[in-house]
Design a protein around this motif. Structure first.
Motif, PDB file in Angstrom:
ATOM      1  N   VAL A 708      47.396  32.689  52.915  1.00  0.00           N
ATOM      2  CA  VAL A 708      47.921  34.035  53.123  1.00  0.00           C
ATOM      3  C   VAL A 708      48.070  34.796  51.816  1.00  0.00           C
ATOM      4  CG1 VAL A 708      49.104  33.380  55.237  1.00  0.00           C
ATOM      5  CG2 VAL A 708      50.293  33.165  53.071  1.00  0.00           C
ATOM      6  N   ALA A 709      48.076  34.087  50.688  1.00  0.00           N
ATOM      7  CA  ALA A 709      48.148  34.798  49.409  1.00  0.00           C
ATOM      8  C   ALA A 709      46.825  35.490  49.100  1.00  0.00           C
ATOM      9  CB  ALA A 709      48.524  33.829  48.286  1.00  0.00           C
ATOM     10  N   GLY A 710      45.719  34.814  49.341  1.00  0.00           N
ATOM     11  CA  GLY A 710      44.409  35.416  49.110  1.00  0.00           C
ATOM     12  C   GLY A 710      43.737  35.899  50.368  1.00  0.00           C
ATOM     13  N   MET A 711      44.382  35.664  51.530  1.00  0.00           N
ATOM     14  CA  MET A 711      43.865  36.051  52.834  1.00  0.00           C
ATOM     15  C   MET A 711      42.415  35.602  53.006  1.00  0.00           C
ATOM     16  SD  MET A 711      46.236  36.964  54.614  1.00  0.00           S
ATOM     17  CE  MET A 711      45.216  37.264  56.038  1.00  0.00           C
ATOM     18  N   ARG A 712      42.212  34.334  52.928  1.00  0.00           N
ATOM     19  CA  ARG A 712      40.911  33.756  53.181  1.00  0.00           C
ATOM     20  C   ARG A 712      41.102  32.393  53.842  1.00  0.00           C
ATOM     21  NH1 ARG A 712      38.174  32.259  47.520  1.00  0.00           N
ATOM     22  NH2 ARG A 712      36.581  31.590  49.015  1.00  0.00           N
ATOM     23  N   ARG A 713      40.124  32.007  54.606  1.00  0.00           N
ATOM     24  CA  ARG A 713      40.190  30.712  55.278  1.00  0.00           C
ATOM     25  C   ARG A 713      39.747  29.634  54.298  1.00  0.00           C
ATOM     26  NH1 ARG A 713      37.266  29.825  60.929  1.00  0.00           N
ATOM     27  NH2 ARG A 713      35.514  30.654  59.738  1.00  0.00           N
ATOM     28  N   VAL A 714      40.543  28.597  54.209  1.00  0.00           N
ATOM     29  CA  VAL A 714      40.245  27.539  53.252  1.00  0.00           C
ATOM     30  C   VAL A 714      39.823  26.244  53.920  1.00  0.00           C
ATOM     31  CG1 VAL A 714      41.740  28.487  51.459  1.00  0.00           C
ATOM     32  CG2 VAL A 714      42.694  26.919  53.140  1.00  0.00           C
TER      33      VAL A 714
END
Length: 850
Positions: A708-714
C-alpha cells in the motif's frame, strides 16, 4: 473422524494439536466422587474427559484424547471409565491403562457398583466387569501394598475352600438369598449358577478383565440403572417399555420384574429414562419418557406419588434427592425442556421452577451430600451450581462454568501477549478465553439478559444481540472505555464492549441515515466490517451499502465518513484513461479542505483535531468555494469486504466485494490517497499493521499481496482449491494463514510466494475461522459443528526437531485431524512479481490522490 493428506509421513508438520478451549461438558451425564474433604466431578469434553473441583469449579485434570466421542462416564477412586463407541477405556489419573471390549452396540451408560463396572449398550445388553485393584493394578505395573495383601488373602481363602468344599462360607446364603423377591429357580439352582460363575476365568491371557453378561427377561431392553440402598449385590434396571428389573449381580438371577401397569401406575407404558436412589429405604425415583416422575417403593411394589415435572410432556433425563439437614426433603427434576423443577416430598407439591435453566436439555443433576447446593449440566455446554438459601425457599445461581452453546464462527487472539482469545458464534455470545488459566474464561454480559428474560418469561437467546459476524479490538484503551467493536448479521449498528469489565459498552455505533430524493431517511444498511485504530480512540465500520464511517469510542459520536468525490468517482470510468498511461484524461475537482483546525499540541495530526472533523454522512462540507465539491460517492460499490487500520494511525485500507477495489484513505483527513483494482471481487482482506502489506483474497481463489505504500502488487499466492473464508498475517509478515471453504488451513510463505503447508480436516468439521498468536507459537481454529476453540502448537518452537513434529502430528489425529503438507502441481505454483508484471492485464493502476 476421517482425515486425508497428500504428504509423506516423513515431512514435519508446521502445527500439531495442543488442546481445546471452551469445552465444559457434552451431552453425557457427569460422574461425581468425593475424595477426602473435596468433591470432584468428571465431565465429557468431546474426545477427552475433564475433572473439576466442585469447590470453585476449577479445572483439576484433563484426560487423554480418544479416537471418538465419549458417550458415557463413571469413576471409582483414581480410575476413570470412559465409553467410546463400543469400547470402555480405563484411565488411572491422566493415563490410559486398558481398553475393555465386548459390546456389539454402542454403550449408553456406565455404573460403578462396589468393585464392579456395569455397562449397558444400545441393544439392551448388560455386562459387569471386575475393576478391583487386583484386577487393574497389574495392567500398568503399579501394584499397591493393599492390592498385594488382598491378593494374598484371596489366595489363602481359595486354599481353605478347596480343603473344605462342603463349607458354606460367610458370603453364601446371607447376602444372596434373594428372599425379598421372586426368584427364577431354587436354592440349589442358585448355588449352581454361583459356582459356574466362580469357575469362569475372570481375565484373558493378557490379564484384561473378562465381562460377565446377564440374562434378562424377553423383550427387556435396559435403558437406566441404579442401586437401591441396603440391597446387597443387587441393581435395579429400567426398560424402554416401562418395566423395572431387580437383578442380583452375584448370582445373575432376575429377582423380580416390576410391571408398569401394576403397582407403578404407568398405564401408558412410557419408557424409563432415568433411575435415582432415595435416602429413604426401598424408595426409588423413576423418570419416564412422558415427562412424569414416579416415586416407587420397590419392596412392596407400590407407587407412593408422582409428579408432572414442567407440563411439557418431554422426557425426564435426571433426578436428584437432597440430603441436607437444613432443607426439607426435596427432589430436583430436569429434562429435555431445559427447565429444572424442585418438589417438596413432604408436602407433595412443587416448590420452585426454573424455566430455561439451561439453553437445551438438562443432562444430569446432583445434590451434594449434606449440602443445599444442586449441580446441573446441560446440552448448552454449561455446568451450574444452585444454592437454596433464599427466604422463600427458592434457589439462586451460585456459580457456573460455560462455553459456547453453539459452534463458534469467529476467533481472534487478543492483546500483544496472545494469552487471551475472543470468539463468537451461533449462540449470539461474545466470549473471552484464557489460554493460561481456564477459570478466567467468561462471557461478556449483554445488560442483564438473564434477569430480563426471567421477567418477560422469554428464552435468553431471544433477548441477545444477533450473531456476531466480525470482531475488532484495541488494547491501548482497555481500562479507559470500550475497546472491542463487533458487527452483527443483519444489524445496521455496531456494538462496543468493555473487556476490562466484561460488559456491553455504553454506545452503539449507528451511521447517520441517508436522506433520499424525497427528503425521507432511508433505512440503514447492515454493517459487515469493523476495525479499531491503533490508538484505541476510534472505530471504523463498513456497511453492505459500500459506506465507511468513523466513530469515537469514548463518546460514540460519528466522526466522519470516508467518501469519494466526483473526481474520485470519475477515475473508475474507462474514459478517464484514454491514453492508457494510468493518468487522468481531464483535470478533476479539487478535494475539499477541513472546516477548521484547533490550535492544540500536535497540529493537524493531533487526535483532538481528528475528532473535531465531524463531516456527517455526506462528509461534512468545506468552506467557501470548496463547499460545492463535498464528496458524496460511497467508499465502494456494494458491500465492504474488510476495513483495516495501520499501526501508526496514518491510513485506512478498505476492499470491496463487488467492485474488487482496494482503496487507501488518509486516516485523519478521510481523503482517498490511492486505489488499486484487483480485477475480481474481494471476499477477505487483512493488513499487516506494522508494515504496509495488504492481502486480498479474491473470488478466483488467489490471494494478492499489495504494497500500500507503493500501491503495487508484490505477490500472488495460489494453492487454494476453494474460496478463502478467514485469513491473517503473522506478526513478522512472513506467513499468511488462511482457512478455505473445503475445510483446510493453508500456510503461505510471503517472501518465497509459495504454499508451505496444508492442514486438512474432514468435511464434517471444516475450519471456519483461524487466528495466529502474536508470538506465532499457537494457531487457533474454530470448526463447523464443534463448540470448542482448538489450539495448534508451532512445531518449530515446541517439538524436538522434525521427528518430534511428525510424531506429534501423528498423535494429533485423535483431536481433529492430521496435519500435512500438500504438494503443489507445476500449474499451481505461485508466480512472483516479475512473472505477474509480464501480463498487461494484471498490471493495476496506482495513483496518489494528493
Amino acid at each position: 473422524m476421517t482425515t486425508t493428506t497428500t504428504t509423506p509421513s516423513s515431512t514435519p508438520a508446521l502445527f500439531y494439536p495442543f488442546r481445546a478451549l471452551g469445552y465444559i461438558t457434552e451431552n453425557v451425564p457427569f460422574a461425581t466422587q468425593r475424595r477426602g474433604t473435596e468433591t470432584f466431578v468428571t465431565v465429557s469434553a468431546g474426545r477427552a474427559w475433564q475433572i473439576y473441583n466442585c469447590d470453585k469449579l476449577r479445572l483439576a485434570l484433563v484426560g487423554p484424547q480418544f479416537d471418538g466421542e465419549i458417550v458415557a462416564l463413571a469413576v471409582r477412586n483414581d480410575l476413570t471409565f470412559a465409553a467410546v463407541g463400543r469400547d470402555i477405556h480405563v484411565c488411572r489419573r491422566a493415563h490410559k491403562v486398558v481398553t475393555l471390549r465386548a459390546h456389539a452396540a454402542q454403550i449408553t451408560s456406565l455404573f460403578v457398583f462396589a468393585s464392579l463396572l456395569i455397562s449397558v449398550c444400545a441393544d439392551g445388553r448388560v455386562m459387569s466387569w471386575d475393576c478391583s485393584r487386583e484386577a487393574i493394578d497389574h495392567l500398568d505395573g503399579k501394584i499397591s501394598n493393599a492390592s498385594r495383601r488382598a491378593r494374598e488373602k484371596r489366595e489363602r481363602a481359595s486354599m481353605a475352600k478347596h480343603e473344605d468344599p462342603e463349607g458354606g462360607g460367610k458370603g453364601g446364603g446371607g447376602s444372596d438369598s434373594d428372599g425379598d423377591g421372586d426368584g427364577d429357580g431354587s436354592d440349589a439352582a442358585a448355588l449352581k449358577l454361583r459356582k459356574d460363575a466362580t469357575d469362569l476365568p475372570k481375565t484373558d491371557e493378557d490379564g484384561v478383565p473378562r465381562p460377565r453378561e446377564f440374562s434378562l427377561p424377553d423383550g427387556f431392553v435396559a435403558a437406566a440403572v441404579c442401586h437401591p440402598r441396603t440391597y446387597l449385590n443387587k441393581i435395579l434396571l429400567g426398560s424402554d417399555d416401562g418395566r423395572l428389573l431387580l437383578l442380583n449381580v452375584n448370582t445373575g438371577l432376575n429377582v423380580h420384574v416390576f410391571e408398569p401397569t401394576g403397582g407403578m401406575g404407568n398405564k401408558e407404558r412410557a419408557g424409563v429414562t432415568c433411575l435415582e436412589e432415595s435416602p429413604a429405604l426401598d424408595t426409588i425415583a423413576v423418570g419416564l419418557a412422558n415427562g412424569r416422575v414416579i416415586i416407587h417403593n420397590v419392596r412392596v411394589d407400590q407407587k407412593l406419588t408422582d409428579f408432572g415435572h414442567d407440563g411439557t410432556n418431554l422426557p425426564v433425563r435426571c433426578c436428584a434427592f437432597s440430603t441436607a439437614t437444613s432443607l426439607e426433603p426435596l427432589l430436583a427434576v430436569g429434562g429435555d425442556s431445559g427447565s429444572v423443577s424442585v418438589w417438596s416430598l413432604e408436602k407433595r407439591r412443587l416448590r420452585t421452577m426454573t424455566p430455561g435453566a439451561h439453553d437445551g436439555k438438562v443432562i444430569s443433576a446432583k445434590f451434594f451430600d449434606g449440602s443445599p447446593i444442586l449441580m446441573t449440566s446441560g446440552g448448552d455446554n454449561a455446568m451450574k451450581q444452585w444454592i437454596f438459601d433464599n427466604r422463600d425457599g427458592t434457589k439462586r445461581l451460585l456459580r457456573f462454568r460455560a462455553g459456547h452453546s453453539a459452534p463458534p464462527t469467529q476467533v481472534t487472539f487478543y492483546g500483544e501477549g496472545g494469552k487471551r482469545l475472543l470468539s463468537a458464534g451461533g449462540d449470539r455470545a461474545l466470549r473471552v478465553f484464557s489460554a493460561i488459566q481456564d477459570q478466567q474464561s467468561r462471557e461478556l454480559s449483554q445488560s442483564h439478559v438473564e434477569r430480563r428474560a426471567k421477567k418477560l418469561k422469554l428464552a435468553e437467546l431471544e433477548l441477545k444481540l444477533p450473531e456476531i459476524s466480525g470482531i475488532a479490538w484495541g488494547e491501548t484503551r482497555e481500562r479507559d472505555w470500550a475497546n472491542i467493536v463487533t458487527c452483527h448479521v443483519g444489524e445496521p449498528r455496531a456494538y462496543t464492549w468493555r473487556l476490562a469489565d466484561g460488559i456491553l459498552g455504553e454506545h452503539a455505533l449507528t451511521p447517520p441515515a441517508k436522506i433520499g430524493a424525497r427528503g425521507v431517511a432511508e433505512k440503514g444498511k447492515p454493517i459487515c466490517a469493523v476495525a479499531v485504530s491503533a490508538c484505541g480512540n476510534f472505530a471504523v465500520v463498513g456497511t453492505e451499502g459500500g459506506d465507511v464511517h468513523r466513530f469515537n469510542l469514548q463518546s460514540g459520536a460519528h466522526r466522519g465518513a470516508y467518501k469519494r468525490s466526483d473526481a474520485d468517482k470519475d477515475l473508475d470510468d474507462d474514459d478517464d484513461d484514454e491514453d492508457g498511461d494510468g493518468k487522468k484524461g481531464k483535470k478533476g475537482k479539487k478535494p475539499f479542505e477541513p472546516r477548521r483546525q484547533l490550535n492544540l499540541r500536535g497540529g493537524a495530526n493531533s487526535i483532538w483535531n481528528i475528532a473535531d472533523k465531524s463531516y456527517g454522512m455526506d462528509g461534512g462540507g468545506g468552506n467557501g468555494k470548496n463547499s460545492s465539491v463535498t464528496p458524496r460517492a460511497p467508499a465502494h460499490v456494494g458491500p465492504v469486504a474488510a476495513v483495516c487500520c495501520d499501526g501508526a494511525n496514518k491510513i485506512v485500507c478498505t476492499a470491496g466485494v463487488v467492485d474488487g477495489a482496494c482503496r487507501v484513505w488518509n486516516f485523519s483527513t478521510q481523503k482517498l490517497i490511492a486505489e488499486m483494482q484487483t480485477g475480481v471481487g474481494v471476499v477477505k482482506a487483512t493488513l499487516h499493521s506494522p508494515g504496509s502489506l495488504l492481502a486480498c483474497a479474491g473470488t478466483d481463489k488467489i490471494v494478492r499481496v499489495l504494497d500500500v505504500a507503493g500501491m503495487r502488487r508484490v505477490r500472488s499466492l495460489r494453492g487454494a482449491k476453494t474460496s478463502v473464508v478467514s485469513m491473517q498475517f503473522s506478526s513478522d509478515g512472513r506467513w499468511i494463514v488462511g482457512a478455505v471453504d473445503d475445510g483446510a488451513v493453508l500456510v503461505w510463505d510471503v517472501p518465497a510466494a509459495r504454499l508451505l503447508q496444508t492442514m486438512r480436516m474432514s468435511a464434517g468439521s471444516r475450519v471456519v475461522g483461524v487466528s495466529l498468536s502474536p508470538s506465532m507459537d499457537v494457531l487457533a481454529t474454530v470448526h463447523e459443528g464443534r463448540r470448542g476453540v482448538y489450539l495448534w502448537a508451532n512445531a518449530a518452537m515446541y517439538a524436538p526437531g522434525a521427528a518430534g513434529a511428525a510424531s506429534a502430528a501423528a498423535r494429533g489425529k485423535s483431536l481433529l485431524g492430521s496435519v500435512g503438507e500438500e504438494e503443489e502441481d507445476d500449474d499451481d505454483r505461485v508466480r512472483q512479481l516479475s512473472e505477474n508484471e509480464s501480463d498487461d492485464d494484471d498490471d493495476v493502476d496506482a495513483r496518489n490522490a494528493a
